[in-house]
Design a protein around this motif. Sequence first.
Motif, mmCIF file in Angstrom:
data_model
loop_
_atom_site.group_PDB
_atom_site.id
_atom_site.type_symbol
_atom_site.label_atom_id
_atom_site.label_comp_id
_atom_site.label_asym_id
_atom_site.label_seq_id
_atom_site.Cartn_x
_atom_site.Cartn_y
_atom_site.Cartn_z
ATOM 1 N N PRO A 53 3.884 8.377 23.783
ATOM 2 C CA PRO A 53 2.742 9.314 24.151
ATOM 3 C C PRO A 53 2.531 10.376 23.209
ATOM 4 N N GLU A 54 3.294 10.423 22.075
ATOM 5 C CA GLU A 54 3.210 11.673 21.174
ATOM 6 C C GLU A 54 2.924 11.163 19.897
ATOM 7 N N VAL A 55 2.189 9.800 19.667
ATOM 8 C CA VAL A 55 1.579 9.271 18.409
ATOM 9 C C VAL A 55 0.456 8.543 18.574
ATOM 10 N N VAL A 56 -0.484 9.075 17.648
ATOM 11 C CA VAL A 56 -1.723 8.385 17.525
ATOM 12 C C VAL A 56 -2.134 8.063 16.108
ATOM 13 N N ILE A 57 -2.513 6.686 15.939
ATOM 14 C CA ILE A 57 -2.820 6.208 14.673
ATOM 15 C C ILE A 57 -4.465 6.577 14.496
ATOM 16 N N GLN A 58 -4.523 7.563 13.418
ATOM 17 C CA GLN A 58 -5.814 8.387 13.368
ATOM 18 C C GLN A 58 -6.792 7.961 12.271
ATOM 19 N N ALA A 59 -5.903 7.492 11.206
ATOM 20 C CA ALA A 59 -6.887 6.964 10.119
ATOM 21 C C ALA A 59 -6.289 6.127 8.961
ATOM 22 N N ILE A 60 -7.002 5.218 8.405
ATOM 23 C CA ILE A 60 -6.663 4.216 7.549
ATOM 24 C C ILE A 60 -7.444 4.488 6.182
ATOM 25 N N SER A 61 -6.701 4.020 5.021
ATOM 26 C CA SER A 61 -7.445 3.675 3.616
ATOM 27 C C SER A 61 -6.933 2.500 3.323
ATOM 28 N N ALA A 62 -7.624 1.633 2.336
ATOM 29 C CA ALA A 62 -7.291 0.541 1.769
ATOM 30 C C ALA A 62 -7.965 0.463 0.257
ATOM 31 N N ARG A 63 -7.671 -0.280 -0.405
ATOM 32 C CA ARG A 63 -8.294 -0.399 -1.871
ATOM 33 C C ARG A 63 -9.719 -0.905 -1.771
ATOM 34 N N ASP A 64 -9.898 -1.723 -0.667
ATOM 35 C CA ASP A 64 -11.170 -2.386 -0.193
ATOM 36 C C ASP A 64 -11.721 -1.774 0.828
ATOM 37 N N ARG A 65 -12.604 -0.981 0.905
ATOM 38 C CA ARG A 65 -13.243 -0.223 2.084
ATOM 39 C C ARG A 65 -13.509 -1.073 2.970
ATOM 40 N N SER A 66 -14.301 -2.251 2.981
ATOM 41 C CA SER A 66 -14.692 -3.097 3.911
ATOM 42 C C SER A 66 -13.495 -3.821 4.601
ATOM 43 N N LYS A 67 -12.449 -4.124 3.870
ATOM 44 C CA LYS A 67 -11.133 -4.569 4.271
ATOM 45 C C LYS A 67 -10.564 -3.542 5.391
ATOM 46 N N ALA A 68 -10.458 -2.148 4.928
ATOM 47 C CA ALA A 68 -10.128 -1.271 5.784
ATOM 48 C C ALA A 68 -10.910 -1.113 6.961
ATOM 49 N N GLU A 69 -12.369 -1.062 6.819
ATOM 50 C CA GLU A 69 -12.914 -0.923 8.103
ATOM 51 C C GLU A 69 -12.879 -2.226 9.031
ATOM 52 N N ALA A 70 -12.453 -3.409 8.621
ATOM 53 C CA ALA A 70 -12.211 -4.619 9.619
ATOM 54 C C ALA A 70 -10.932 -4.567 10.173
ATOM 55 N N TYR A 71 -10.064 -3.872 9.190
ATOM 56 C CA TYR A 71 -8.747 -3.764 10.057
ATOM 57 C C TYR A 71 -8.840 -2.713 10.774
ATOM 58 N N ALA A 72 -9.548 -1.430 10.523
ATOM 59 C CA ALA A 72 -9.389 -0.522 11.660
ATOM 60 C C ALA A 72 -10.148 -1.052 12.812
ATOM 61 N N LYS A 73 -11.209 -1.821 12.888
ATOM 62 C CA LYS A 73 -11.672 -2.260 13.906
ATOM 63 C C LYS A 73 -10.770 -3.197 14.923
ATOM 64 N N SER A 74 -10.174 -3.992 13.956
ATOM 65 C CA SER A 74 -9.152 -4.963 14.656
ATOM 66 C C SER A 74 -7.747 -4.095 15.592
ATOM 67 N N TYR A 75 -7.668 -2.945 15.099
ATOM 68 C CA TYR A 75 -6.440 -2.288 15.547
ATOM 69 C C TYR A 75 -6.877 -1.077 16.294
ATOM 70 N N GLY A 76 -8.245 -0.830 16.444
ATOM 71 C CA GLY A 76 -8.547 0.451 17.168
ATOM 72 C C GLY A 76 -8.266 1.882 16.577
ATOM 73 N N ILE A 77 -8.187 1.846 15.039
ATOM 74 C CA ILE A 77 -8.255 3.025 14.477
ATOM 75 C C ILE A 77 -9.677 3.614 14.367
ATOM 76 N N PRO A 78 -9.465 5.157 14.739
ATOM 77 C CA PRO A 78 -11.009 5.844 14.646
ATOM 78 C C PRO A 78 -11.408 5.925 13.190
ATOM 79 N N GLU A 79 -10.659 6.412 12.228
ATOM 80 C CA GLU A 79 -11.195 6.804 11.121
ATOM 81 C C GLU A 79 -10.869 6.159 9.749
ATOM 82 N N VAL A 80 -11.876 5.555 9.110
ATOM 83 C CA VAL A 80 -11.524 5.054 7.780
ATOM 84 C C VAL A 80 -11.859 6.006 6.528
#
Length: 404
Positions: A44-71
């Motif tokens: 209850p005390e952990v939120v996965i908030q944001a992600i970055s990767a070398r490839d922006r499109s890869k990061a966006e697809a990854y974030a969508k798969s795992y419900g990460i709100p910010e890229v």
Amino acid sequence: MIGRLWGCFNPPTPPKSSDAIKFGVLGAAGIAPLALFTPAKSHPEVVIQAISARDRSKAEAYAKSYGIPEVRDTYQEILDDPNIDAIFIPLPNGLHFEWAVRAIRAGKHVLLEKPSVSNSTEAEILFNLPELNQPNGPVLLEAFHSRFYPSWALFNSLVDPAEVEHVESRSMIPWWASNKDQIHFNYNLSGGTIMAMGTYNFAALRLLFGESPEECISCDVKAYTDGIHDKCDYEFKATFRFPNGGTGVASSTLMGETVMKPSWVTVKTRETTIPNNNLPVGQQQYQKRELTLQGLIHGVFWHRIDIKEINEVRTKDGQVVRQWEETTSRKAYTWKEAGGEFSHLPGETHWMSYRHQLEQFVNKVKGRKTQFWVEREDSIAQMKMVDMAYERSGLGPRPTSSFK
């Protein structure tokens, strides 16, 4: 087992607290879902908030798969975000040092995938950063998840380091799950089997002996010599001498048999005397023990602790009167099963080692008591042992980052 594993990968999802720790993730790594995303669901005390990767499109697809709100476009943007409290670093080994240092200097707590860095030079710098000594400063944890699981805690508690004579530990990844194009075989990114899996075996040896080795007696490796993947071991076997005179053997391969085999560690103790008031005058009982933990690394999938007691009754002049063996087995998927001093600790059956690790990380960040931890000195000692093995192998330690 099916129910337990279903719960591990489909845990309950309680509401998040208003002061939950917000994580930023550097890199769209394959280990992140297992190591952080799934465990975070039930915390209850952990939120996965944001992600970055070398490839922006890869990061966006990854974030969508795992419900990460910010890229974010860059790793640095995540570090600069005041809304991010902690950073998870599952990058290739050769990038750990730079981004852990940057994150700590940015005032972020850091959960750092093992091995923490590439060599002991980097470890000495990272774990002695002045920011880590400041009151309410950043928390840094090398993510040795297996050390937080009940089965390891129970096994370790059954061993008295003063009695240990020999320890051997083995791990493996089958050949079909590994190939030359992986970062495991990129020297510039600090690849190699010792770095990939051997670190688990090395840590087990150190913890069971209760000390660091004095010497690496031998380190036999199989490594590529094709001019591209040179200096990266795909198999090794190393023998160490410890201060009490005992020996430890660690081995691993990234090109193992077709069938995945459990990782394991076996401890053999010195002979000790056992009080036995039922023996005639002039006779004494002696005992050696052999303890094995099958399932060293991922105990949640399956593990077993086998305890063999080898007994002998002898007269004062050394004549053997009687010999016998007693064998028992234990399992500890929960702290209740571990029993004793562990029985009161929090945890659920569906908690895998990563979830237990996350629990302790959050407790440390929140200023609460932690039952288990990987201290900074421990992480430095770990990399010194890794360097010791690589030096003996002839391959040499992994390269030091140019980052200052």
